[in-house]
Design a protein around this motif. Sequence first.
Motif, PDB file in Angstrom:
ATOM      1  N   CYS A 192      48.769  81.667  12.520  1.00  0.00           N
ATOM      2  CA  CYS A 192      48.113  80.634  13.161  1.00  0.00           C
ATOM      3  C   CYS A 192      48.065  80.824  14.578  1.00  0.00           C
ATOM      4  O   CYS A 192      48.889  81.257  15.190  1.00  0.00           O
ATOM      5  CB  CYS A 192      49.013  79.246  12.760  1.00  0.00           C
ATOM      6  SG  CYS A 192      48.294  77.715  13.649  1.00  0.00           S
ATOM      7  N   HIS A 226      47.790  78.709  17.186  1.00  0.00           N
ATOM      8  CA  HIS A 226      48.826  77.743  17.830  1.00  0.00           C
ATOM      9  C   HIS A 226      50.305  77.896  17.658  1.00  0.00           C
ATOM     10  O   HIS A 226      51.125  77.688  18.568  1.00  0.00           O
ATOM     11  CB  HIS A 226      48.542  76.425  17.436  1.00  0.00           C
ATOM     12  CG  HIS A 226      47.112  76.052  17.339  1.00  0.00           C
ATOM     13  ND1 HIS A 226      46.543  75.949  18.568  1.00  0.00           N
ATOM     14  CD2 HIS A 226      45.925  75.662  16.345  1.00  0.00           C
ATOM     15  CE1 HIS A 226      45.090  75.313  18.465  1.00  0.00           C
ATOM     16  NE2 HIS A 226      44.893  75.453  17.363  1.00  0.00           N
ATOM     17  N   CYS A 227      50.797  78.281  16.221  1.00  0.00           N
ATOM     18  CA  CYS A 227      52.147  78.151  16.060  1.00  0.00           C
ATOM     19  C   CYS A 227      52.853  79.421  15.497  1.00  0.00           C
ATOM     20  O   CYS A 227      53.940  79.650  15.475  1.00  0.00           O
ATOM     21  CB  CYS A 227      52.533  77.302  15.185  1.00  0.00           C
ATOM     22  SG  CYS A 227      52.027  77.215  13.508  1.00  0.00           S
ATOM     23  N   CYS A 247      47.013  76.934  10.577  1.00  0.00           N
ATOM     24  CA  CYS A 247      47.933  76.540   9.293  1.00  0.00           C
ATOM     25  C   CYS A 247      47.662  75.333   8.857  1.00  0.00           C
ATOM     26  O   CYS A 247      47.315  74.446   9.818  1.00  0.00           O
ATOM     27  CB  CYS A 247      49.646  77.035   9.832  1.00  0.00           C
ATOM     28  SG  CYS A 247      50.133  75.670  10.999  1.00  0.00           S
ATOM     29  N   CYS A 280      49.285  72.483  11.713  1.00  0.00           N
ATOM     30  CA  CYS A 280      48.698  72.314  12.712  1.00  0.00           C
ATOM     31  C   CYS A 280      47.029  71.701  12.488  1.00  0.00           C
ATOM     32  O   CYS A 280      46.579  71.065  13.232  1.00  0.00           O
ATOM     33  CB  CYS A 280      48.133  73.788  13.410  1.00  0.00           C
ATOM     34  SG  CYS A 280      49.798  74.354  14.306  1.00  0.00           S
TER      35      CYS A 280
HETATM   36 ZN   LIG Z   1      50.123  76.373  13.174  1.00  0.00          ZN
END
Ligand SMILES: [Zn+2]
Length: 306
Positions: free
Chosen positions: A243, A245-246, A266, A269
């Motif tokens: 992902c 973002h994370c 993911c 998110c």
């Molecule tokens: Zn994520």
Amino acid sequence: MTHYVSAFYHFMPLTGLESLKSEIESRARELEIHGLLILGPEGINTTCSSPSQENLERFKEWIIDRFHCPGIRFKDAKSEQPPFRRYKVKVREEICTTGIPGVMPPAGKNRHLTPDEWNRVMEEEPDAVLIDTRNWYEYRIGTFRGALNPNIEKFTDFPTYIENQGIKKDRKMLIFCTGGIRCEKGILDLEQSGYTNVFQLEGGILNYLEQHPNENFDGECFVFDQRVAVDQELKPSERYTLCPHCGQPADVQIECARCDHPMTICPECSHLPCKSVTCSKNCAHQWELHPGKKGNRQIPAFTSNR
Ligand SMILES: [Zn+2]
Ligand SMILES: [Zn+2]
């Protein structure tokens, strides 16, 4: 091009870590090995790869020789993409992070079940408790049928979790992780807390899948390199990326609301504002500041540093 991959660990007391580090690195350089090796006073833990099967075998033989560990278990796989970009040896106090450094599994005591024995217990002893010692996001993309996931932040919280489950001290417990190393310490920790009947899966999920694909393990197994996860045949995941973002396993397709870039994020998110509709940290940030405003296409911002 096929890359040959091998994961292995060995517990043993080591000193002179800095010179050992350069020795390992120069041998790996000679043999064009890529990967990450964690080196500590308690041993080695690594996943490494090479486009040359012969060189990888030579590296493994060198490890056996150099560290006097003929019994070491190698978990092998193949990948069409390089799982690592370079070779790195990191010196750490612990060779797998559990928060209990300096605990070394004693030689001789056998609490390991082979994949065959593991299947037999799973199928014939329904009272045995099956416990996944990995992180929740690893559990989410694949685990053994019926396994509990402690969902803990730190490995040191593990015995407390077991205690809270009200599991009797003499009940049979089967614990497992990716390659087996985490459970080596997990067992010691549980025995210190009074549990007397704990067993671990020898060589972890990777060793199990090598022998028993599509049986009692469902889904894919998360790995800590560019492959993200391996499937039942130990081939790199075609389903998951990381992902943006994370950094967790991602399989939700979106198109960025800000820059129209297609991306996979993911499930967590995909429920969060801004992140759920954007392709990168930057687009999420911009979208939060200026909702609805279009912007330039992002170069994929998340690149794994593994
Ligand atoms: Zn994520
Ligand atoms: Zn974007």
